[in-house]
Design a protein around this motif. Sequence first.
Motif, PDB file in Angstrom:
ATOM      1  N   MET A  76       0.844  -1.176   0.000  1.00 33.17           N
ATOM      2  CA  MET A  76       0.000   0.000   0.000  1.00 33.17           C
ATOM      3  C   MET A  76       0.887   1.235   0.000  1.00 33.17           C
ATOM      4  SD  MET A  76      -2.861   1.190   2.799  1.00 33.17           S
ATOM      5  CE  MET A  76      -4.096   0.087   2.163  1.00 33.17           C
ATOM      6  N   GLY A  77       0.540   2.197  -0.824  1.00 32.33           N
ATOM      7  CA  GLY A  77       1.256   3.461  -0.871  1.00 32.33           C
ATOM      8  C   GLY A  77       0.406   4.562  -0.263  1.00 32.33           C
ATOM      9  N   LEU A  78       1.046   5.434   0.520  1.00 32.29           N
ATOM     10  CA  LEU A  78       0.331   6.518   1.185  1.00 32.29           C
ATOM     11  C   LEU A  78       0.991   7.856   0.917  1.00 32.29           C
ATOM     12  CD1 LEU A  78      -0.177   4.904   4.717  1.00 32.29           C
ATOM     13  CD2 LEU A  78      -1.770   4.875   2.775  1.00 32.29           C
ATOM     14  N   ASP A  79       0.166   8.828   0.570  1.00 32.19           N
ATOM     15  CA  ASP A  79       0.588  10.225   0.503  1.00 32.19           C
ATOM     16  C   ASP A  79      -0.051  10.894   1.725  1.00 32.19           C
ATOM     17  OD1 ASP A  79       1.653  12.670  -0.466  1.00 32.19           O
ATOM     18  OD2 ASP A  79      -0.300  13.160  -1.326  1.00 32.19           O
TER      19      ASP A  79
ATOM     20  N   ALA B 117      -3.023   4.160  -2.360  1.00 27.82           N
ATOM     21  CA  ALA B 117      -2.880   3.369  -3.584  1.00 27.82           C
ATOM     22  C   ALA B 117      -2.454   1.956  -3.192  1.00 27.82           C
ATOM     23  CB  ALA B 117      -1.831   3.988  -4.507  1.00 27.82           C
ATOM     24  N   VAL B 118      -2.725   1.011  -4.052  1.00 25.90           N
ATOM     25  CA  VAL B 118      -2.281  -0.369  -3.834  1.00 25.90           C
ATOM     26  C   VAL B 118      -1.662  -0.894  -5.126  1.00 25.90           C
ATOM     27  CG1 VAL B 118      -3.961  -0.893  -2.014  1.00 25.90           C
ATOM     28  CG2 VAL B 118      -4.546  -1.355  -4.406  1.00 25.90           C
ATOM     29  N   SER B 119      -0.891  -1.948  -4.981  1.00 29.90           N
ATOM     30  CA  SER B 119      -0.306  -2.568  -6.167  1.00 29.90           C
ATOM     31  C   SER B 119      -1.177  -3.723  -6.624  1.00 29.90           C
ATOM     32  CB  SER B 119       1.110  -3.072  -5.864  1.00 29.90           C
ATOM     33  OG  SER B 119       1.055  -4.213  -5.032  1.00 29.90           O
ATOM     34  N   ASP B 120      -0.949  -4.124  -7.854  1.00 28.18           N
ATOM     35  CA  ASP B 120      -1.590  -5.342  -8.338  1.00 28.18           C
ATOM     36  C   ASP B 120      -0.953  -6.531  -7.619  1.00 28.18           C
ATOM     37  OD1 ASP B 120       0.881  -5.054  -9.603  1.00 28.18           O
ATOM     38  OD2 ASP B 120       0.256  -6.238 -11.315  1.00 28.18           O
ATOM     39  N   GLU B 121      -1.496  -7.714  -7.821  1.00 25.24           N
ATOM     40  CA  GLU B 121      -1.004  -8.898  -7.102  1.00 25.24           C
ATOM     41  C   GLU B 121       0.442  -9.230  -7.423  1.00 25.24           C
ATOM     42  OE1 GLU B 121      -3.631 -12.227  -7.354  1.00 25.24           O
ATOM     43  OE2 GLU B 121      -5.352 -11.032  -6.745  1.00 25.24           O
TER      44      GLU B 121
ATOM     45  N   GLY C  81       2.746  -6.985  -8.010  1.00 19.11           N
ATOM     46  CA  GLY C  81       3.614  -5.900  -7.570  1.00 19.11           C
ATOM     47  C   GLY C  81       4.248  -5.135  -8.725  1.00 19.11           C
ATOM     48  N   LEU C  82       3.537  -5.074  -9.850  1.00 20.25           N
ATOM     49  CA  LEU C  82       4.077  -4.397 -11.024  1.00 20.25           C
ATOM     50  C   LEU C  82       3.539  -2.980 -11.195  1.00 20.25           C
ATOM     51  CD1 LEU C  82       3.894  -7.342 -13.581  1.00 20.25           C
ATOM     52  CD2 LEU C  82       5.898  -6.532 -12.313  1.00 20.25           C
ATOM     53  N   THR C  83       2.239  -2.799 -10.907  1.00 21.30           N
ATOM     54  CA  THR C  83       1.633  -1.486 -11.120  1.00 21.30           C
ATOM     55  C   THR C  83       0.855  -1.041  -9.888  1.00 21.30           C
ATOM     56  OG1 THR C  83      -0.395  -2.426 -12.063  1.00 21.30           O
ATOM     57  CG2 THR C  83       1.383  -1.881 -13.608  1.00 21.30           C
ATOM     58  N   ALA C  84       0.811   0.262  -9.699  1.00 23.58           N
ATOM     59  CA  ALA C  84       0.068   0.854  -8.592  1.00 23.58           C
ATOM     60  C   ALA C  84      -1.223   1.448  -9.121  1.00 23.58           C
ATOM     61  CB  ALA C  84       0.915   1.930  -7.917  1.00 23.58           C
ATOM     62  N   GLN C  85      -2.298   1.282  -8.357  1.00 19.80           N
ATOM     63  CA  GLN C  85      -3.592   1.849  -8.727  1.00 19.80           C
ATOM     64  C   GLN C  85      -4.133   2.688  -7.568  1.00 19.80           C
ATOM     65  OE1 GLN C  85      -3.581  -1.858  -8.852  1.00 19.80           O
ATOM     66  NE2 GLN C  85      -2.665  -1.699 -10.859  1.00 19.80           N
TER      67      GLN C  85
ATOM     68  N   ALA D  40       1.014  -6.417   2.423  1.00 18.22           N
ATOM     69  CA  ALA D  40       2.091  -6.979   3.238  1.00 18.22           C
ATOM     70  C   ALA D  40       3.087  -5.917   3.685  1.00 18.22           C
ATOM     71  CB  ALA D  40       2.818  -8.068   2.445  1.00 18.22           C
ATOM     72  N   ALA D  41       2.996  -4.714   3.135  1.00 20.13           N
ATOM     73  CA  ALA D  41       3.918  -3.628   3.485  1.00 20.13           C
ATOM     74  C   ALA D  41       3.267  -2.302   3.124  1.00 20.13           C
ATOM     75  CB  ALA D  41       5.250  -3.781   2.747  1.00 20.13           C
ATOM     76  N   ILE D  42       3.825  -1.245   3.689  1.00 19.85           N
ATOM     77  CA  ILE D  42       3.334   0.112   3.442  1.00 19.85           C
ATOM     78  C   ILE D  42       4.501   0.963   2.967  1.00 19.85           C
ATOM     79  CG2 ILE D  42       2.311   2.165   4.507  1.00 19.85           C
ATOM     80  CD1 ILE D  42       1.120   0.212   6.651  1.00 19.85           C
TER      81      ILE D  42
END
Length: 139
Positions: free
Chosen positions: A1-4, A13-17, A19-23, A50-52
């Motif tokens: 998970m990505g956080l601003d 935002a999260v990645s696809d399964e 771990g290639l692209t963020a949505q 599994a990570a931030i």
Amino acid sequence: MGLDIGDRRIGVAVSDELGLTAQPVLTLVRKNRKQDLKSLGRLLRKYGCAAIVAGNPLYMSGDVSPQAEKAQAFAHLLREEFGLPVYLWDERLTTTEAHRHLQAAGRPATEHREVVDQVAAVLILQGFMDARRVQTASD
């Protein structure tokens, strides 16, 4: 998970399964620390994260800004609360870049406020994932 992480909002935002692209997922309007953590916990479970990766808004010089101190403190809370790895990622200019992406996509400036934090979270997460792929390939 990505956080601003901002004072009023948190872009998620999260990645696809693979771990290639963020949505983009959503923009969380901050209420208080307890509610913010509860909402993020729900999202972490929903998406099986599994990570931030948290944006670290350093000054252009690379020095720690007051906002970076706040983001780092919140990242520490996330580690304690969820027991997940939390990575800080240099997010200098991601909001500016997010506005550019939205303009290029033809989104009117009036709509930017609603989604700019999500786009910034996508850029943070995507940058982190891309750098890890490059590092893994060179190892």
